[in-house]
Each structure stands twice: as structure tokens, then as C-alpha cells.
Design an enzyme around this catalytic site. Structure first.
Site, PDB file in Angstrom:
ATOM      1  N   CYS A 196       0.834  -1.204   0.000  1.00  0.00           N
ATOM      2  CA  CYS A 196       0.000   0.000   0.000  1.00  0.00           C
ATOM      3  C   CYS A 196       0.868   1.255   0.000  1.00  0.00           C
ATOM      4  CB  CYS A 196      -0.916   0.003   1.221  1.00  0.00           C
ATOM      5  SG  CYS A 196      -2.288  -1.158   1.118  1.00  0.00           S
ATOM      6  N   CYS A 349      12.654   5.238  -7.170  1.00  0.00           N
ATOM      7  CA  CYS A 349      11.197   5.270  -7.005  1.00  0.00           C
ATOM      8  C   CYS A 349      10.930   5.780  -5.591  1.00  0.00           C
ATOM      9  CB  CYS A 349      10.584   3.901  -7.269  1.00  0.00           C
ATOM     10  SG  CYS A 349      11.144   2.602  -6.140  1.00  0.00           S
TER      11      CYS A 349
END
Length: 390
Positions: A196, A349
């Protein structure tokens, strides 16, 4: 029906008033409420799923709740982990949850286990409880919870969430019931399913799935209705649709006779398919990246493979946004080739997982690069705190 002994259970006047809307239900009544008070339920995790699950089990009158978690409350939790509040940021989640549970139902016994669930402690922790509720967010712990439930003969009320989709079912209701290994005989390769923290989740979704888990738990305790055992309930919040799949025990599922090393089983550390390739990606720390950027090297290019909404929150100055999806589907390969021509390619990222996947995909097209360990999260922590964390 669970073999619960209610002969010594009674409800005080406060409890009768508190649970009166249950007591007037013919399906529950005084006996059903006594069963709820006699029951002991363990919730593994007090995050998105565990929060509504614990709130509603406490409100329903479950007499004993156990909570396993070793995390602290973070601001990013509050969008969905509704058992916690702003005043508890930085404090243990289990303490926050206990405080809220006792505000809802002071008659509930709350047991706290501030530890990671492991093969060494799972059976000891789970043994005193009648039902185990899986509110975890990773595959090693899900397999561990499943296998321990099988060994102990306990129902496993399962839920999982991702972005806008969720699923729920009941595993191991009886010896003939399906368990988690019938749904996932083998774990997916590491990094294939983003967490998540990387993939995101709409805040209301864990509330919906967690309440379904609470509903199933209450039905199992009271012996009413038909549970999700043998059925996998799928929910899509974007279309507001529920679907249902049949689940049956597989003849090929392994016999579970002991707990194993679930990190190794799920390839956390390099044993699963594809992990060897991921482990071979060269990497550097954000400290080393900062030194390179400060040297004003002209042959360096920094690629950001996050999604555009993430880049709108925070960026590392000078990075070029090329989302991972466009690399994996091939649409950005030529652009990356042009950008990296004659230059050293570095990729980041949020946390380092998607950038490693991007480098693996690029390697298949003859493009080599270096991963930034910890991604922009590490950059914010160690290099530039003005870069917003999320």
C-alpha cells in the site's frame, strides 16, 4: 459452532443496556451475546483492516481481544486506520488500539503482543484464542497465520486490500474447509505485488473489508447465518460491485505439519523465482547519489519511475519522470535509450522496489543502470528533509 462454554457467563446491567439491540435479535438473544462475551479473538495487525475489525468486535461485545503489532502510528496511517488518532502519532499502535477499544467497551479484555508474529512465537500466541483474524499486508505473515491456524485447528478470517479492490473469506472453518494455500498455492515473486505504501489504497476500502471480516467473526461465534467458507468475496470500489468465486480444497496442497521459514518460502532474501535477477541489480545509497550530483557530473542521468501523482508530491531535483508502467509495456524504451545514450543511468522510485523492477525490464532491452537504495523516502530522511515524505 465454536465450543464455547457460557455456563459461567453473565451480563451486568450496563452490558444489557449496551448490547440491547443484539439482545432483541432472535438470532442473537441472550445466549448469542453470552457467546460473544465468552469468545477470544486474535487480530494480527492493527492497520487498515485491523482498525475497523477491532472496533466492531469490541462494540459487539467480544469478551477478549488479542492484538499483534509492533509498529507505531504514523500520519500516513490516519487516512484509513480509523482506530488511531492524531494524538497517538509516534506511539505504539497496540496501545492506541487498546485505548480506543476500552472507550467503546470497557468490559473487553485486551491482550497486547508488541512483536512480529514469527514461526517461533505464533503457536504460543495463537493458542488461547478461538478465532484468528488476518489483518496483515504481506505474504510471509499470511502463510504463517494460515499454517498456524491449520496446525491449531482454528478458523482464519481473511481479508486483503489493494488500491480500490479487496477480498475476504473464511479459511479453515473445519478440517474439510479450504485454507489460504488453496487460494495461493505458491507466493508471487517478490516485488510483483506492490505494498500500500507504493501502490496506494483508497481510505474507505479497508473499512469495508475489515467490517466484512468482523461480520464473519461474529457469525462464527454466534453460529448464525452462512459464512464465507468456501467462497472468496471480491469487491471493486470503483464500480461498487461484489463478485464471488468458489474455493475448494486442492488435492495437491501440501500437508501442513510444522511451521517453516516463511521469509525464505516467499523469497524475501533471494530464493523465489525472479529474486536472483532482482538481486543482481547494482545499487548505491542516497549518500553516494548526493555526492555524484554535487560533483556536477555531466554523464549522469537520474530516472524517476514513480507515478505522476507521486511526482506531484515530491521530487529529487533533476530527475526525469518515466513511470514504471511505460517501461514495462515497452512504450518508453526508446525514450530511455535516447536519454541514457552515453550516460550513466541511475533510477529511483519511492522505496527502491519499483526502480529495481524497472532496471530488470530495461536490461532486457540492453539498457543497464544503477538502483537508488531506499528511493526518495531515503533521500528525504538522509539528505533533504524539505522533500515531502508520503
Amino acid at each position: 459452532m465454536l465450543p464455547l462454554n457460557t455456563s459461567d457467563i453473565s451480563l451486568c446491567p450496563d452490558e444489557i443496556a449496551r448490547f440491547s439491540r443484539h439482545l432483541i435479535l432472535p438470532e442473537v438473544g441472550m445466549e448469542g451475546q453470552k457467546r460473544l462475551k465468552a469468545a477470544a479473538v486474535l487480530c494480527v495487525g492493527t492497520g487498515g483492516l485491523g482498525s475497523p475489525l477491532l472496533l466492531y468486535l469490541a462494540a459487539a461485545g467480544v469478551g477478549r481481544l488479542g492484538i499483534v503489532d509492533f509498529d507505531v502510528v504514523d500520519y500516513s496511517n490516519l487516512q484509513r486506520q480509523v482506530i488511531h488518532g492524531t494524538s497517538w502519532v509516534g506511539k505504539p499502535k497496540i496501545e492506541s488500539a487498546k485505548h480506543r477499544i476500552h472507550e467503546i467497551n470497557p468490559h473487553c479484555q485486551v491482550d497486547l503482543y508488541e512483536t512480529a508474529l514469527t514461526s517461533e512465537n505464533a503457536l504460543e500466541i495463537m493458542t488461547p484464542y478461538d478465532i484468528i483474524c488476518d489483518g496483515t499486508d504481506n505474504f510471509p505473515t499470511r502463510y504463517l497465520v494460515n499454517d498456524a491456524c491449520v496446525l491449531l485447528g482454528k478458523p482464519n478470517v481473511y481479508g486483503s486490500i489493494f488500491r480500490f479492490e479487496g477480498q475476504a473469506t473464511v479459511f479453515n472453518l473445519d478440517p474439510e474447509s479450504p485454507n489460504y494455500r488453496d487460494l495461493f498455492p505458491e507466493p508471487p515473486p517478490p516485488g510483483l505485488v506492490p505494498s500500500c505504501a507504493e501502490g496506494g489504497v483508497v481510505g474507505v476500502l479497508p473499512g469495508i473489508i475489515g467490517i466484512i471480516q468482523a461480520t464473519e467473526t461474529i457469525k462464527i461465534i454466534t453460529g448464525i447465518g452462512t459464512t464465507l467458507s468456501g467462497r472468496l468475496l471480491l469487491f471493486d470500489a470503483l464500480t461498487m460491485k461484489f463478485r464471488e468465486l468458489k474455493l475448494r480444497p486442492s488435492k495437491e496442497r501440501p500437508v501442513i505439519d510444522k511451521l517453516i521459514d516463511y521469509q525464505e518460502f516467499c523469497g524475501v532474501g533471494g530464493s523465489a523465482p525472479g529474486q536472483e535477477e532482482a538481486g543482481s541489480v547494482a545499487s548505491i545509497s542516497v549518500v553516494d547519489l548526493k555526492a555524484l550530483l554535487d560533483s556536477d557530473a555531466k554523464d549522469l542521468i537520474l530516472l524517476d519511475v514513480r507515478n505522476p501523482p507521486e511526482a506531484a508530491i515530491a521530487v529529487i531535483s533533476g530527475a526525469i519522470l518515466v513511470p514504471l508502467d511505460s517501461i514495462e509495456d515497452g512504450s518508453a524504451i526508446e525514450r530511455v535509450k535516447e536519454l541514457s545514450m552515453g550516460k550513466r543511468l541511475y533510477v529511483h522510485c519511492k522505496l527502491g522496489g519499483r526502480s529495481a523492477k524497472a532496471l530488470i525490464a530495461l536490461r532486457r532491452h540492453g539498457i543497464e543502470g544503477i538502483n537508488i537504495e531506499g528511493g526518495i523516502e531515503a533521500w528525504s530522511k538522509e539528505i533533504d528533509p524539505s522533500v515531502q515524505r508520503y
